[in-house]
Motif scaffolding. Structure first.
Motif, PDB file in Angstrom:
ATOM      1  N   GLU A  43       0.825  -1.210   0.000  1.00  0.00           N
ATOM      2  CA  GLU A  43       0.000   0.000   0.000  1.00  0.00           C
ATOM      3  C   GLU A  43       0.862   1.265   0.000  1.00  0.00           C
ATOM      4  O   GLU A  43       0.673   2.183  -0.795  1.00  0.00           O
ATOM      5  CB  GLU A  43      -0.909  -0.010   1.231  1.00  0.00           C
ATOM      6  N   LEU A  44       1.845   1.251   0.885  1.00  0.00           N
ATOM      7  CA  LEU A  44       2.720   2.417   0.982  1.00  0.00           C
ATOM      8  C   LEU A  44       3.541   2.573  -0.305  1.00  0.00           C
ATOM      9  O   LEU A  44       3.763   3.677  -0.801  1.00  0.00           O
ATOM     10  CB  LEU A  44       3.647   2.256   2.200  1.00  0.00           C
ATOM     11  N   GLY A  45       3.964   1.442  -0.855  1.00  0.00           N
ATOM     12  CA  GLY A  45       4.758   1.455  -2.092  1.00  0.00           C
ATOM     13  C   GLY A  45       3.981   2.118  -3.228  1.00  0.00           C
ATOM     14  O   GLY A  45       4.512   2.937  -3.974  1.00  0.00           O
ATOM     15  N   ILE A  46       2.693   1.774  -3.337  1.00  0.00           N
ATOM     16  CA  ILE A  46       1.859   2.345  -4.409  1.00  0.00           C
ATOM     17  C   ILE A  46       1.761   3.860  -4.243  1.00  0.00           C
ATOM     18  O   ILE A  46       1.908   4.627  -5.197  1.00  0.00           O
ATOM     19  CB  ILE A  46       0.449   1.695  -4.403  1.00  0.00           C
ATOM     20  N   LEU A  47       1.570   4.273  -3.000  1.00  0.00           N
ATOM     21  CA  LEU A  47       1.436   5.702  -2.720  1.00  0.00           C
ATOM     22  C   LEU A  47       2.733   6.444  -3.069  1.00  0.00           C
ATOM     23  O   LEU A  47       2.726   7.491  -3.728  1.00  0.00           O
ATOM     24  CB  LEU A  47       1.107   5.899  -1.235  1.00  0.00           C
ATOM     25  N   LEU A  48       3.851   5.859  -2.659  1.00  0.00           N
ATOM     26  CA  LEU A  48       5.136   6.522  -2.911  1.00  0.00           C
ATOM     27  C   LEU A  48       5.432   6.557  -4.416  1.00  0.00           C
ATOM     28  O   LEU A  48       5.973   7.535  -4.930  1.00  0.00           O
ATOM     29  CB  LEU A  48       6.261   5.813  -2.150  1.00  0.00           C
ATOM     30  N   ASP A  49       5.053   5.492  -5.117  1.00  0.00           N
ATOM     31  CA  ASP A  49       5.231   5.485  -6.574  1.00  0.00           C
ATOM     32  C   ASP A  49       4.418   6.598  -7.213  1.00  0.00           C
ATOM     33  O   ASP A  49       4.866   7.280  -8.130  1.00  0.00           O
ATOM     34  CB  ASP A  49       4.778   4.134  -7.162  1.00  0.00           C
ATOM     35  N   LEU A  98       5.294   6.401  10.784  1.00  0.00           N
ATOM     36  CA  LEU A  98       4.350   7.504  10.576  1.00  0.00           C
ATOM     37  C   LEU A  98       2.924   7.003  10.407  1.00  0.00           C
ATOM     38  O   LEU A  98       1.973   7.685  10.785  1.00  0.00           O
ATOM     39  CB  LEU A  98       4.777   8.344   9.377  1.00  0.00           C
ATOM     40  N   GLY A  99       2.796   5.809   9.839  1.00  0.00           N
ATOM     41  CA  GLY A  99       1.452   5.242   9.657  1.00  0.00           C
ATOM     42  C   GLY A  99       0.875   4.749  10.977  1.00  0.00           C
ATOM     43  O   GLY A  99      -0.319   4.492  11.082  1.00  0.00           O
ATOM     44  N   GLY A 100       1.731   4.621  11.985  1.00  0.00           N
ATOM     45  CA  GLY A 100       1.282   4.004  13.242  1.00  0.00           C
ATOM     46  C   GLY A 100       0.928   4.968  14.343  1.00  0.00           C
ATOM     47  O   GLY A 100       0.460   4.549  15.398  1.00  0.00           O
ATOM     48  N   VAL A 101       1.166   6.266  14.121  1.00  0.00           N
ATOM     49  CA  VAL A 101       0.895   7.220  15.210  1.00  0.00           C
ATOM     50  C   VAL A 101       0.189   8.479  14.689  1.00  0.00           C
ATOM     51  O   VAL A 101       0.295   8.816  13.512  1.00  0.00           O
ATOM     52  CB  VAL A 101       2.217   7.679  15.898  1.00  0.00           C
ATOM     53  N   THR A 102      -0.490   9.145  15.581  1.00  0.00           N
ATOM     54  CA  THR A 102      -1.004  10.485  15.283  1.00  0.00           C
ATOM     55  C   THR A 102      -0.623  11.373  16.462  1.00  0.00           C
ATOM     56  O   THR A 102      -0.150  10.864  17.487  1.00  0.00           O
ATOM     57  CB  THR A 102      -2.542  10.497  15.125  1.00  0.00           C
ATOM     58  N   ASN A 103      -0.871  12.665  16.330  1.00  0.00           N
ATOM     59  CA  ASN A 103      -0.549  13.564  17.434  1.00  0.00           C
ATOM     60  C   ASN A 103      -1.238  13.101  18.705  1.00  0.00           C
ATOM     61  O   ASN A 103      -2.431  12.798  18.697  1.00  0.00           O
ATOM     62  CB  ASN A 103      -1.012  14.991  17.118  1.00  0.00           C
ATOM     63  N   GLY A 104      -0.479  13.024  19.778  1.00  0.00           N
ATOM     64  CA  GLY A 104      -1.070  12.662  21.059  1.00  0.00           C
ATOM     65  C   GLY A 104      -0.955  11.190  21.411  1.00  0.00           C
ATOM     66  O   GLY A 104      -1.133  10.823  22.573  1.00  0.00           O
ATOM     67  N   THR A 105      -0.661  10.317  20.432  1.00  0.00           N
ATOM     68  CA  THR A 105      -0.479   8.893  20.744  1.00  0.00           C
ATOM     69  C   THR A 105       0.657   8.748  21.753  1.00  0.00           C
ATOM     70  O   THR A 105       1.694   9.394  21.624  1.00  0.00           O
ATOM     71  CB  THR A 105      -0.053   8.110  19.461  1.00  0.00           C
ATOM     72  N   THR A 106       0.465   7.887  22.737  1.00  0.00           N
ATOM     73  CA  THR A 106       1.556   7.664  23.707  1.00  0.00           C
ATOM     74  C   THR A 106       2.551   6.658  23.138  1.00  0.00           C
ATOM     75  O   THR A 106       2.143   5.605  22.626  1.00  0.00           O
ATOM     76  CB  THR A 106       0.990   7.116  25.039  1.00  0.00           C
ATOM     77  N   ILE A 107       3.817   6.995  23.212  1.00  0.00           N
ATOM     78  CA  ILE A 107       4.835   6.026  22.784  1.00  0.00           C
ATOM     79  C   ILE A 107       5.984   5.989  23.789  1.00  0.00           C
ATOM     80  O   ILE A 107       6.173   6.894  24.589  1.00  0.00           O
ATOM     81  CB  ILE A 107       5.407   6.316  21.368  1.00  0.00           C
ATOM     82  N   VAL A 108       6.738   4.891  23.690  1.00  0.00           N
ATOM     83  CA  VAL A 108       7.977   4.765  24.454  1.00  0.00           C
ATOM     84  C   VAL A 108       9.110   4.745  23.439  1.00  0.00           C
ATOM     85  O   VAL A 108       9.044   4.018  22.440  1.00  0.00           O
ATOM     86  CB  VAL A 108       7.996   3.436  25.249  1.00  0.00           C
ATOM     87  N   VAL A 109      10.133   5.557  23.653  1.00  0.00           N
ATOM     88  CA  VAL A 109      11.334   5.500  22.812  1.00  0.00           C
ATOM     89  C   VAL A 109      12.440   4.887  23.662  1.00  0.00           C
ATOM     90  O   VAL A 109      12.831   5.453  24.685  1.00  0.00           O
ATOM     91  CB  VAL A 109      11.739   6.913  22.335  1.00  0.00           C
TER      92      VAL A 109
END
Ligand code: PEP
Ligand code: MG
Length: 590
Positions: free
Chosen positions: A83-89, A224-235
């Protein structure tokens, strides 16, 4: 390649490249080139061809980014990769001979619009056409056009991400890519960490995050596909891991780890006042690398005996015109004074390659091989007015405290000779103006970071007052591995015998020439390499300030005779895996 891993509890784990150690837990801020300032002005007729060339350079850069993103996307699970490949193409297609590209070129040529404004006009027109289509799929393509346009404009203006300072304290920045200029805008009191899709562990952005003590993970596919503003993450900077929507158990685990790290840091602080000496009393000089002036406090707090490498690029970032002599003089003097009598080694401008400075815009018209092009000292020797202003500023700052001048990317003795001539001219001019300078004049040293320079270090030692071995570029150029490219990051290895032999050769040449030699690449700040460097004969290390306590702790465990013997065994090996094992075994003995 590593990929995203969904877990049974719903949290998602993304694997990337360890950039800067530490743990950050917090809400995400997705940095996009959304709110770009678009300059608009008329260009004179004679500049039309140059403006079209500038636009084409931005096209090339955009294509390159899309190709990199596609390679990265290939490591995602199959459906997502497709899916991402098609978009980038689709995005890439819009950048080749399309209506958009033609529209921009026409607007530059016919309306004499600057490239950014021409892109903006063309996007609006093409997007309007798409949006008016009855088919909802086609109408959605209008967003793609806008996204492609934003990428082009960002590459034209080299606009850094805005608004980092307006973020809530504790926020984690997630972006496709962060440039060193973007990183320069990050305030670690506000931003808790960062994670990006592109970028490797040895690039300058990674170096800056380490200097700022900011946990960071790079090269995270699909993030980038896995988060939006405000999503909690651990780095998890040490493991190179990002955990999205962590479960309560994971949060508890990482909270605990964060506390442990904090306690370890407090304990290490105690070492700051102890001498940097091996068990047998060999004294090792410990200095700090500085990317930004605000790191001075941390350098002093961590016990730096001086600045072994001041990367002056910060003065040229995030601005439209280069700083003049006076401004550079004031900035450098402030630093020299703040270091209170400790030596400050000021490296002359090292832009080019991945470190593009917008202020020098035109010099960087998309060279085919930026890392091999007109960069660092080569650029300074071409742009002599710029170089003279910088040298004059450094010489004037030398009146306020001990200063050394360091030249980046030296390839041969002729370059050092040329610099000495220019320096002598600047000194004469300053003397005529009655300006105060250090007496004797500051020592002039060279970075050993090009294999050809390392192999002719004996000749260079006759022309230079000191060496600083830059193992980051030395590794990159020796192994032909782009230090900032996550796709080849696994091949980047300072323990390759070829790199070690060049380090040893340059070190010995410096010793024979009786000039000081330091190591200031990233390996200087990693305790894993300390015993090997000391065993080879290195007695001066310069590193990101937060690394100083840990390296000093390691130094204080080492016996020089044992380290020298281990280094001898290591230098007889031809396999980097064996070298790593021999080094790790030695380190485990401590
Ligand atoms: C190096 O190349 O090792 C170095 C210290 O310089 P920079 O990382 O700034 O290129
Ligand atoms: Mg370098």
């Amino acid at each position: 390649m590593k990929t995203e891993r969904p877990t049974s509890e719903g949290e998602r784990i993304f694997e990337g490249i360890a950039g800067a150690s530490g743990v950050a837990i917090g809400p995400v801020h997705v940095s996009e080139a959304g709110s770009l300032q678009i300059p608009e002005y008329e260009i004179p007729k004679r500049r039309v061809a140059a403006e079209i060339k500038r636009f084409q350079a931005a096209l090339d850069r955009s294509q390159k980014q899309l190709r990199k993103l596609k390679t990265k996307a290939a490591s995602l699970p199959e459906a997502a990769a497709e899916e991402l490949g098609i978009l980038l193409d689709a995005h890439a297609l819009m950048l080749t001979g399309s209506r958009l590209v033609r529209g921009v070129e026409q607007a530059i040529a016919a309306k004499r619009l600057n490239a950014e404004a021409a892109v903006q006009a063309a996007i609006s027109e093409v997007a309007r056409g798409f949006a008016s289509l009855p088919d909802s799929y086609m109408a959605a393509r209008a967003d793609d056009v806008r996204e492609v346009g934003a990428r082009l404009i960002r590459n034209l203006t080299e606009t850094p991400f805005q608004g980092f300072s307006r973020l809530q304290p504790g926020t984690i920045i997630v972006a496709e890519e962060l440039s060193p200029a973007d990183a320069a805008l990050i305030d670690p009191r506000i931003v808790a960490g960062c994670a990006t899709v592109l970028g490797g562990a040895e690039g300058h952005t990674a170096i800056m995050t380490r200097s700022l003590g900011l946990p960071a993970v790079f090269g995270v596919a699909g993030l980038l596909g896995g988060v939006t503003n405000g999503t909690t993450i651990v780095v998890d900077g040490a493991a190179g891991r990002v955990i999205v929507d962590p479960t309560p158990d994971t949060l508890r685990l990482y909270e605990g780890r964060r506390k442990d790290l904090e306690q370890e840091r407090r304990q290490l602080r105690r070492i700051v006042t102890l001498p940097g000496e091996t068990r047998d009393g060999t004294v090792i000089g410990l200095q700090a690398n500085l990317e930004l002036p605000r790191e001075v406090d941390s350098a002093l707090a961590m016990g730096a005996q001086g600045i072994g490498l001041l990367r002056t690029e910060f003065m040229f970032m995030n601005r439209e015109a280069p700083p003049d002599e006076e401004e550079q003089y004031r900035t450098l003097t402030e630093l020299v004074v703040a270091m209170g009598g400790r030596t400050v080694t000021i490296r002359t401008l090292d832009v080019g390659g991945e470190k593009l400075a917008y202020a020098l815009g035109d010099q960087f018209a998309a060279p085919a091989n930026p890392a091999l092009g007109l960069r660092a000292i080569r650029l300074s020797l071409r742009q002599t007015k710029l170089f003279e202003a910088q040298l004059a500023a450094i010489l004037r700052a030398s009146a306020h405290g001990p200063v050394r001048i360091l030249l980046p990317l030296i390839g041969n003795t002729g370059e050092v000779r040329q610099v000495r001539e220019i320096l002598a001219k600047v000194v004469r001019r300053l003397k005529r103006r009655g300006v105060a300078m250090a007496d004797p004049l500051p020592p002039l040293g060279v970075m050993i970071e090009v294999p050809g320079a390392a192999l002719t270090a004996d000749a260079l030692a006759a022309h230079a007052d000191f060496f600083a071995i830059g193992t980051n570029d030395l590794t990159m150029y020796t192994l032909a591995i782009d230090r900032g490219d996550e796709a080849v990051a696994h091949l980047y290895n300072p323990l390759h015998p070829g790199v070690l032999r060049l380090i040893q050769f340059a070190l010995h040449a410096g010793m024979r020439g009786r000039i000081p030699v330091s190591v200031c690449g990233e390996i200087a700040g990693d305790p894993r390499y300390t015993a090997l460097l000391l065993g080879l004969g290195v007695r001066e290390l310069s590193m990101a300030a937060p690394c100083l306590p840990r390296v000093k702790q390691r130094i204080r465990q080492i016996d020089i005779t044992a380290a020298s013997m281990r280094a001898q065994i290591i230098m007889a090996q031809a396999d980097s895996g064996r070298i790593a094992a021999l080094l790790d075994d030695f380190n485990a003995l401590a």
